[in-house]
Scaffold this motif. Structure first.
Motif, PDB file in Angstrom:
ATOM      1  N   GLU A 261       2.216   1.793  -3.545  1.00 47.78           N
ATOM      2  CA  GLU A 261       1.203   2.365  -4.438  1.00 47.78           C
ATOM      3  C   GLU A 261       1.050   3.858  -4.235  1.00 47.78           C
ATOM      4  O   GLU A 261       0.880   4.604  -5.185  1.00 47.78           O
ATOM      5  N   LYS A 262       1.137   4.306  -2.970  1.00 48.22           N
ATOM      6  CA  LYS A 262       1.033   5.740  -2.686  1.00 48.22           C
ATOM      7  C   LYS A 262       2.220   6.500  -3.255  1.00 48.22           C
ATOM      8  O   LYS A 262       2.092   7.654  -3.642  1.00 48.22           O
TER       9      LYS A 262
ATOM     10  N   SER B  25       0.835  -1.206   0.000  1.00 43.89           N
ATOM     11  CA  SER B  25       0.000   0.000   0.000  1.00 43.89           C
ATOM     12  C   SER B  25       0.868   1.253   0.000  1.00 43.89           C
ATOM     13  O   SER B  25       0.520   2.253  -0.631  1.00 43.89           O
TER      14      SER B  25
ATOM     15  N   PHE C 136       3.886   5.622  -5.909  1.00 42.98           N
ATOM     16  CA  PHE C 136       3.998   5.379  -7.346  1.00 42.98           C
ATOM     17  C   PHE C 136       3.600   6.634  -8.114  1.00 42.98           C
ATOM     18  O   PHE C 136       2.551   7.217  -7.869  1.00 42.98           O
TER      19      PHE C 136
END
Length: 188
Positions: free
Chosen positions: A180-181, A177, A183
């Motif tokens: 993803e933040k 998670s 990215f």
């Protein structure tokens, strides 16, 4: 460590949501499984994750994250089975099952918080592949304890290994998670 506790709760909420939906779809069909069968399900999941991490080719459309969620849920199923024993009938009260899910996820969180304090959140500096290897090691240990009919001389029991696998899987999901933040799509 407050950040980790909040992240843990968010991940567990997502895992519980899937667990609850599957409980509605299938009932508690897993109640007929012996603990060794649950351990083998975790083995299958972590082995697939390791295969995906070591190869470039994926033939089934399920992500590593999906498999880590399964490890969390199977670990809780294992803990429930250790408490209740297996059943030849899977007509269970879903509210009771979800209450047990909440009980064991809360115990896992409390354990994680104690260990995070003592280890200084060292997992945050680890690679997902290394944490995966720790889960793999724990599942192999669990299989050995089961082969020894649950008897250990100096080692922790089955429940401790299920809790550790659950927490390691949550750590991997937290790391995913966070990735993803962070990215940022590349523009051409």
């Amino acid at each position: 460590m407050l950040k980790t506790s909040i992240q843990f709760e968010k991940i567990i909420s997502q895992c519980r949501d899937l667990f609850s939906k599957k409980l509605q779809d299938y009932g508690a069909a897993w109640r007929v499984l012996r603990p060794s069968s649950i351990t083998d399900q975790i083995y299958i999941k972590v082995n697939r994750i390791r295969t995906l991490q070591m190869t470039d080719k994926k033939m089934v459309d399920e992500s590593e994250e999906d498999e880590f969620i399964a490890i969390v849920n199977y670990s809780i199923i294992g803990l429930i089975q250790l408490e209740k024993g297996l059943s030849n009938d899977f007509n269970e009260n879903n509210e009771e099952i979800l209450s047990l899910y909440d009980k064991y996820s809360a115990e896992a969180k409390a354990l994680m918080e104690r260990k995070n304090h003592d280890y200084g959140e060292a997992w945050r500096d680890m690679r997902i592949s290394s944490i995966t290897d720790l889960i793999y090691q724990k599942v192999l240990r669990t299989k050995q304890i089961e082969d020894n009919q649950g008897k250990t001389i100096v080692s922790e029991g089955l429940d401790a290994n299920y809790f550790d696998m659950l927490n390691y899987a949550v750590f991997c999901l937290i790391k995913f998670s966070e990735q993803e933040k962070n990215f940022e799509p590349k523009t051409i």
